[in-house]
Motif scaffolding. Structure first.
Motif, PDB file in Angstrom:
ATOM      1  N   GLN A 237       0.836  -1.207   0.000  1.00 20.62           N
ATOM      2  CA  GLN A 237       0.000   0.000   0.000  1.00 20.62           C
ATOM      3  C   GLN A 237       0.866   1.251   0.000  1.00 20.62           C
ATOM      4  O   GLN A 237       0.567   2.233  -0.693  1.00 20.62           O
ATOM      5  CB  GLN A 237      -0.893   0.022   1.259  1.00 20.62           C
ATOM      6  CG  GLN A 237      -2.223  -0.633   1.086  1.00 20.62           C
ATOM      7  CD  GLN A 237      -3.186  -0.283   2.202  1.00 20.62           C
ATOM      8  OE1 GLN A 237      -2.795  -0.097   3.353  1.00 20.62           O
ATOM      9  NE2 GLN A 237      -4.450  -0.181   1.876  1.00 20.62           N
TER      10      GLN A 237
ATOM     11  N   PRO B 270       0.339   4.638  -2.545  1.00 21.83           N
ATOM     12  CA  PRO B 270      -0.860   4.792  -1.707  1.00 21.83           C
ATOM     13  C   PRO B 270      -2.059   5.375  -2.453  1.00 21.83           C
ATOM     14  O   PRO B 270      -3.195   5.025  -2.152  1.00 21.83           O
ATOM     15  CB  PRO B 270      -0.401   5.729  -0.579  1.00 21.83           C
ATOM     16  CG  PRO B 270       0.884   6.300  -1.015  1.00 21.83           C
ATOM     17  CD  PRO B 270       1.470   5.436  -2.047  1.00 21.83           C
TER      18      PRO B 270
ATOM     19  N   ARG C  97      -3.918   2.555  -3.988  1.00 24.58           N
ATOM     20  CA  ARG C  97      -4.116   1.299  -3.254  1.00 24.58           C
ATOM     21  C   ARG C  97      -4.734   1.451  -1.869  1.00 24.58           C
ATOM     22  O   ARG C  97      -5.052   0.452  -1.241  1.00 24.58           O
ATOM     23  CB  ARG C  97      -2.770   0.577  -3.095  1.00 24.58           C
ATOM     24  CG  ARG C  97      -2.159   0.202  -4.421  1.00 24.58           C
ATOM     25  CD  ARG C  97      -0.740  -0.285  -4.263  1.00 24.58           C
ATOM     26  NE  ARG C  97      -0.139  -0.552  -5.561  1.00 24.58           N
ATOM     27  CZ  ARG C  97       1.141  -0.853  -5.742  1.00 24.58           C
ATOM     28  NH1 ARG C  97       1.958  -0.938  -4.707  1.00 24.58           N
ATOM     29  NH2 ARG C  97       1.604  -1.074  -6.960  1.00 24.58           N
ATOM     30  N   LEU C  98      -4.926   2.687  -1.411  1.00 21.11           N
ATOM     31  CA  LEU C  98      -5.440   2.853  -0.050  1.00 21.11           C
ATOM     32  C   LEU C  98      -6.848   2.307   0.106  1.00 21.11           C
ATOM     33  O   LEU C  98      -7.254   1.915   1.198  1.00 21.11           O
ATOM     34  CB  LEU C  98      -5.418   4.332   0.364  1.00 21.11           C
ATOM     35  CG  LEU C  98      -4.177   4.783   1.131  1.00 21.11           C
ATOM     36  CD1 LEU C  98      -4.314   6.226   1.549  1.00 21.11           C
ATOM     37  CD2 LEU C  98      -3.944   3.914   2.359  1.00 21.11           C
TER      38      LEU C  98
END
Lengths: 373, 161
Positions: free
Chosen positions: A194, A198, A201-202
């Motif tokens: 992550q 980020p 992908r958060l």
């Protein structure tokens, strides 16, 4: 009737005639073949196979393993391979061996502990660094695939390096000791993945990540993730340019790279280390921070004194295993009274004391009637 | 921890296991019928009988072997074992209290410091073995004393033997 000519049949022991060539029993031969097949499936070097086979032969000669069930003998082969791998620092987990043998982990564990005890084998602990590399090898996020969105694909070397750093951090902050290693590595892999991108992908959950990666999500991994995030949040509170922001478990992931880069400094500031507190207490003339511990062992007794805590900015927490920070309620056992401590074991026994443990005749009749004995 | 620091450690005995023999055959069905606080495990051929004072649990086999657990001292174990033998006598069995022996004592102690288990295991081979996949504690065996210690990262130590 004629008697057959028995001169040609002289009394010869089975071991001297047929048995001499039969050095190994069928059970042992089958077991050795199984050990060799297991080594081939795991692609182990030849020397591992020879060692595992010798352990298996030694174990089967031991009285504890002579009469065990066939199922246990199969697991014994797996245990020999497992021990050999560990002794050569080959990162093989019990879960892998159990899944290959279709075995229950409890039964495998009991056979493994018996083998270790009976043969007196010294088995080194699993190296976490090697486990990280092996575990991440099974992740399917390093190549483009139909079911993996493009932003989710990651460079393997970067992910392995960052996961190793997070696992080392977990080891320094008491999250690894005494815990199963695979959930920690899985949680660390998720955070490192992550944090590398980020923005994209958060929003991906831990469960979805494991599904996309094609790995199991072991139940303790959620707890390990929560503990890791708490550590990162504490460290973030000590980083000057992050203090102005209101960090939470989502936003701290974006800064994991910075936190790992300065982790030694941040750990020292974010957590109260015992040695430093002792020196400070001695310097202030407060005396030893440790009082004689009671049998309960709580965080307050083993951590910083409260004065030391208040002096630090942001209220540094002692660096202790999580079970000491959040202890479960313990039932207090009554302290032995003076009459109890005077027991010798040879006191006279009164009838009234014994009668409370015996049923009366009416009770026996009623019980017999109810149970229809 | 300094070598010369004078910190008292409380060692708490939590369980004492003892055995004795009654030198006579015991009818488990009769014990289950006429005894109070009794659990009859017919499938494994034993009876569990619990006493209130002292708080012990006895496992009784028809051969006359009895194992008592739950006492917090060796004297208390003998105290409870004798009371149990007397109860069996009152039920009508020709009990002779013999071969009394304490077979296991379990004690707990807390160290005033945490322990890094992987390093501890590395420095104490071959006595120490650590398998975090199976159990969170290090198992340390002292062969001469026939004792086993379970050492936890919190500093808690359980001694059996």
């Amino acid at each position: 009737t004629t008697w057959p000519n028995t001169d040609c049949f002289s009394e010869v022991a089975y071991s001297q005639s047929t048995g001499q060539k039969e050095q190994l029993s069928r059970c042992l031969q089958r077991g050795i073949r199984r050990v060799q097949d297991l080594c081939k499936v795991l692609q182990l070097p030849t020397v591992f196979e020879e060692t595992a086979v010798s352990y298996f032969q030694r174990a089967l000669q031991h009285p504890s393993f002579h009469l065990v069930s066939l199922e246990k003998k199969e697991l014994l082969g797996g245990c020999c391979v497992f021990v050999t791998c560990r002794q050569h620092n080959w990162p093989l987990t019990m879960g892998t061996i159990c899944s290959l043998l279709y075995a229950k982990q409890e039964l495998f564990a009991s056979v493994y502990l018996s083998l270790q005890k009976e043969l007196g084998l010294s088995v080194p602990a699993l190296s976490l660094g090697d486990l990280v590399k092996t575990h991440l090898n099974s992740f399917r996020l390093f190549q483009h695939a139909a079911d993996v969105p493009a932003p989710f694909v990651e460079d393997k070397e970067k992910m392995v390096a960052r996961t190793m750093q997070i696992v080392e951090l977990a080891s320094e902050t008491w999250l690894v000791t005494g815990r199963h290693p695979v959930p920690i590595v899985t949680a660390a892999a998720f955070l490192s993945w992550q944090s590398l991108q980020p923005a994209a992908r958060l929003t991906c959950t831990f469960t979805r990540f494991c599904k996309l990666a094609g790995v199991d999500l072991p139940p303790p991994a959620h707890l390990r993730l929560k503990e890791l995030l708490e550590i990162f949040l504490r460290m973030a509170s000590q980083l000057a340019w992050l203090r102005v922001f209101n960090m939470d478990k989502k936003t701290v992931v974006k800064h994991i790279g910075d936190l790992l880069q300065h982790r030694i400094f941040l750990l020292k500031n974010a957590f109260c280390l015992e040695d430093e507190e002792e020196h400070r207490a001695v310097a202030l003339g407060e005396g030893s921070p440790r009082s004689p511990p009671a049998a309960g062992g709580t965080a307050q007794e083993e951590g910083c004194p409260s004065e030391g805590k208040r002096q630090r900015e942001g209220g540094a927490r002692p660096l202790l295993p999580p079970c000491l920070i959040n202890p479960r309620k313990r039932l207090r056992t009554a302290a032995p009274s003076t009459s109890d401590s005077a027991i010798t074991g040879n006191e006279p026994i009164s009838d009234s004391e014994i009668e409370q443990y015996l049923r009366g005749p009416e009770e026996i009749r009623a019980f017999r009637k109810a149970k229809a004995w | 921890m300094d070598a010369d620091s004078d910190v008292a450690l409380d060692i708490l005995i939590t369980n004492v296991v003892c055995v004795f023999r009654t030198r006579c055959h015991l009818n488990l069905r009769k014990i289950a019928l006429e005894g109070a606080n009794v659990i009859y495990k017919r499938d494994v051929g034993k009876v569990l009988m619990k006493l209130r004072k002292p708080r012990i649990t006895a496992t009784i086999w028809s051969s006359g072997k009895v194992i008592c657990t739950g006492a917090t001292s060796e004297e208390e174990a003998k105290f409870g074992a004798r009371r149990l033998a007397r109860s069996l006598q009152k039920l009508g069995f020709q009990v002779i209290f013999t071969d009394f022996k304490v077979v296991n004592v379990l004690a707990v102690c807390n160290m005033p410091f945490e322990i890094r288990l992987p390093e501890f295991t590395k420095n104490n081979r071959p006595h120490a073995s650590y398998a975090p996949e199976l159990h969170p504690a290090v198992c340390y065996r002292i062969k001469t004393l026939r004792a086993t210690l379970q050492i936890f990262s919190t500093g808690s130590i359980t001694v059996t033997g």
